[in-house]
Design an enzyme around this catalytic site. Structure first.
Site, mmCIF file in Angstrom:
data_model
loop_
_atom_site.group_PDB
_atom_site.id
_atom_site.type_symbol
_atom_site.label_atom_id
_atom_site.label_comp_id
_atom_site.label_asym_id
_atom_site.label_seq_id
_atom_site.Cartn_x
_atom_site.Cartn_y
_atom_site.Cartn_z
ATOM 1 N N CYS A 32 0.711 -5.231 -9.758
ATOM 2 C CA CYS A 32 1.208 -6.205 -8.769
ATOM 3 C C CYS A 32 2.660 -6.627 -9.018
ATOM 4 C CB CYS A 32 0.297 -7.426 -8.761
ATOM 5 S SG CYS A 32 -0.131 -8.035 -10.385
ATOM 6 N N ARG A 63 4.471 -15.286 -17.996
ATOM 7 C CA ARG A 63 3.508 -16.017 -17.150
ATOM 8 C C ARG A 63 4.073 -17.413 -16.924
ATOM 9 N NH1 ARG A 63 -0.066 -13.330 -14.579
ATOM 10 N NH2 ARG A 63 -1.179 -12.514 -16.385
ATOM 11 N N HIS A 96 4.397 -13.330 -7.517
ATOM 12 C CA HIS A 96 5.202 -12.896 -8.660
ATOM 13 C C HIS A 96 6.670 -12.805 -8.228
ATOM 14 C CE1 HIS A 96 1.538 -12.312 -10.704
ATOM 15 N NE2 HIS A 96 1.419 -10.994 -10.689
HETATM 16 P P1 NAP Z 1 -11.319 -11.138 -12.069
HETATM 17 O O1 NAP Z 1 -11.039 -12.322 -11.226
HETATM 18 O O2 NAP Z 1 -11.580 -11.333 -13.508
HETATM 19 O O3 NAP Z 1 -12.549 -10.316 -11.404
HETATM 20 C C1 NAP Z 1 -13.151 -9.235 -12.060
HETATM 21 C C2 NAP Z 1 -14.300 -8.668 -11.234
HETATM 22 O O4 NAP Z 1 -14.905 -7.600 -11.982
HETATM 23 C C3 NAP Z 1 -15.422 -9.685 -10.938
HETATM 24 O O5 NAP Z 1 -15.934 -9.462 -9.647
HETATM 25 C C4 NAP Z 1 -16.487 -9.336 -11.974
HETATM 26 O O6 NAP Z 1 -17.809 -9.660 -11.565
HETATM 27 C C5 NAP Z 1 -16.335 -7.836 -12.042
HETATM 28 N N1 NAP Z 1 -16.897 -7.303 -13.288
HETATM 29 C C6 NAP Z 1 -16.617 -7.681 -14.558
HETATM 30 N N2 NAP Z 1 -17.377 -6.965 -15.445
HETATM 31 C C7 NAP Z 1 -18.146 -6.128 -14.703
HETATM 32 C C8 NAP Z 1 -19.133 -5.171 -15.011
HETATM 33 N N3 NAP Z 1 -19.504 -4.914 -16.288
HETATM 34 N N4 NAP Z 1 -19.719 -4.482 -13.997
HETATM 35 C C9 NAP Z 1 -19.383 -4.726 -12.704
HETATM 36 N N5 NAP Z 1 -18.454 -5.659 -12.346
HETATM 37 C C10 NAP Z 1 -17.844 -6.339 -13.332
HETATM 38 O O7 NAP Z 1 -10.099 -10.102 -12.006
HETATM 39 P P2 NAP Z 1 -9.008 -9.882 -10.833
HETATM 40 O O8 NAP Z 1 -7.805 -10.671 -11.100
HETATM 41 O O9 NAP Z 1 -9.679 -9.978 -9.535
HETATM 42 O O10 NAP Z 1 -8.580 -8.374 -11.123
HETATM 43 C C11 NAP Z 1 -9.405 -7.274 -10.793
HETATM 44 C C12 NAP Z 1 -8.655 -5.993 -11.094
HETATM 45 O O11 NAP Z 1 -7.477 -5.928 -10.259
HETATM 46 C C13 NAP Z 1 -8.168 -5.894 -12.541
HETATM 47 O O12 NAP Z 1 -8.260 -4.580 -12.968
HETATM 48 C C14 NAP Z 1 -6.715 -6.365 -12.442
HETATM 49 O O13 NAP Z 1 -5.909 -5.843 -13.462
HETATM 50 C C15 NAP Z 1 -6.303 -5.821 -11.077
HETATM 51 N N6 NAP Z 1 -5.243 -6.562 -10.389
HETATM 52 C C16 NAP Z 1 -5.260 -7.927 -10.336
HETATM 53 C C17 NAP Z 1 -4.262 -8.585 -9.627
HETATM 54 C C18 NAP Z 1 -4.209 -10.082 -9.526
HETATM 55 O O14 NAP Z 1 -3.189 -10.590 -9.034
HETATM 56 N N7 NAP Z 1 -5.214 -10.809 -9.954
HETATM 57 C C19 NAP Z 1 -3.278 -7.871 -8.964
HETATM 58 C C20 NAP Z 1 -3.298 -6.467 -9.037
HETATM 59 C C21 NAP Z 1 -4.296 -5.833 -9.739
HETATM 60 P P3 NAP Z 1 -18.564 -10.996 -12.094
HETATM 61 O O15 NAP Z 1 -17.982 -12.136 -11.324
HETATM 62 O O16 NAP Z 1 -19.988 -10.732 -11.754
HETATM 63 O O17 NAP Z 1 -18.304 -11.093 -13.562
#
Ligand code: NAP
Length: 351
Positions: A148, A234, A241
């Site tokens: 991102c 951060r 960002h």
């Molecule tokens: P997050 O809020 O921590 O969400 C993670 C998700 O993964 C939740 O739905 C969680 O489900 C699920 N999960 C965790 N462990 C799992 C498992 N063992 N099996 C199946 N599902 C599982 O993270 P996020 O910020 O949304 O980021 C998600 C991805 O996008 C990451 O790889 C991150 O690097 C990338 N990303 C994030 C952003 C951003 O701005 N946040 C931007 C670009 C890319 P539960 O709720 O059930 O635990």
């Protein structure tokens, strides 16, 4: 023809809930499956999200009463495409499993970004990289978004690379808390503070733009040949960002010429009039103190890259400031735009 049936993996996370919001009433896609971890699976989406829904609009009706499943092709039958907002601890394996089962995967996670035959697709920047999908051995194909932080930066570099060539880039990021997922960075660490380290971020920021801006040759992506040095921080901002960029070019140019290139920059999403394509890809703000996350975050529904403060740089050639929405343009919105592009260009096999 009916809509394409899609699933959202990681539907309960920061990125996942943006998918749920942005896919409501989508012209091409219908969400038929929501996947998350074992702890959420088996529950209704509205129950799990009671205290976790952090997007300003309500949980859309279509998702509220859907039952969350585990993230396996068996438990999400009938999907032609999955959007992945999975935690990177599990995303790699799960996404491969879906691709093997013949499902197209549009991912936000870092896991497959370094695979030689997986494009880091940025729809306006490198749609020609879709050609490398043919090299993937699985029936379903994997496409990733960029990190991102560099999404907006790469968009601004593309017209500069094409017109002048790039020697080197220096970046200092000020990254929002939502970039760390939910609940993310503890409030005691971030309130009234700046944390000058984000695990693994500088490595991604120093490598991904070159792959994204690379050319396809002999069925492979050959990264653009320039170096990036990055400091990633951060900061106590919720979404958005902001990145300060200094760039050294191979040919001489002027501030006015660069502004004109940015103003005119567009790509296939605009030509094809894709539903999520911003009308203005790069919006240059002339005010001396813009862009700012609080004021400019939702420019173009969060899909426009807002830029300002372009000026000569005594060490490099030019410096400027870029802002992009990390969970929209930097994640869910860009992934949906990528899916619209592959659908319109005929890369998506619909059952
Ligand atoms: P997050 O809020 O921590 O969400 C993670 C998700 O993964 C939740 O739905 C969680 O489900 C699920 N999960 C965790 N462990 C799992 C498992 N063992 N099996 C199946 N599902 C599982 O993270 P996020 O910020 O949304 O980021 C998600 C991805 O996008 C990451 O790889 C991150 O690097 C990338 N990303 C994030 C952003 C951003 O701005 N946040 C931007 C670009 C890319 P539960 O709720 O059930 O635990």
């Amino acid at each position: 023809m009916g809509k394409v049936k899609v699933g959202v993996l990681g539907a309960t996370g920061s990125v996942g809930q943006r998918f749920i919001q942005l896919l409501e009433n989508h012209e091409y896609f219908e969400v038929v499956a929501l996947g998350a971890s074992d702890k959420s699976a088996g529950n209704l989406y509205k129950d799990v999200m009671k205290s976790r829904w952090k997007v300003s609009s309500k949980i859309p009706d279509y998702a509220a009463n859907m039952k969350i499943t585990r993230c396996t092709p068996k438990e999400t039958p009938g999907v032609d495409l999955v959007f992945s907002g999975l935690d990177s601890d599990v995303a790699g394996e799960v996404e491969t499993e879906y691709a093997q089962a013949g499902v197209m995967v549009i991912s936000n996670s870092k896991n497959h970004r370094t695979d030689k035959d997986v494009p880091i697709l940025s729809a306006e920047v490198n749609s020609e990289q879709l050609k490398v999908l043919e090299a993937q051995k699985t029936k379903g194909k994997i496409i990733t978004n960029s990190n991102c932080t560099i999404m907006g930066v790469t968009i601004t570099l593309k017209p500069l690379l094409d017109a002048y060539g790039i020697e080197s880039v220096f970046i200092v990021s000020m990254q929002a808390i939502s970039g760390a997922g939910y609940p993310g960075v503890p409030s005691l660490d971030i309130l009234g503070n700046v944390v000058p380290h984000i695990g693994g971020e500088e490595e991604k920021v120093e490598m991904e733009p070159q792959k994204c801006l690379g050319k396809v040759s002999g069925g492979k992506i050959v990264p653009a040949n320039f170096k990036i040095s990055a400091h990633c921080n951060r900061v106590p901002v919720i979404d958005g960002h902001t990145v300060c960029v200094s760039v050294k070019l191979k040919k001489k140019t002027t501030v006015e010429k660069i502004k004109k290139l940015w103003a005119e920059f567009s790509g296939e999403p605009q030509k094809l009039k894709l539903p999520s394509a911003p009308l203005q890809v790069i919006d240059y703000r002339e005010e001396i103190d813009r862009p700012q996350p609080r004021l400019d975050l939702m420019n173009g529904n969060g899909m426009t890259t807002t830029v300002g403060r372009l000026r000569p740089d005594p060490l490099f050639d030019f410096k400027y400031v870029v802002l992009s929405h990390n969970t929209i343009r930097g994640a869910a919105g860009a992934a949906i735009l990528n899916a619209e592009l592959v659908y319109k260009k005929g890369y998506l096999r619909v059952k």
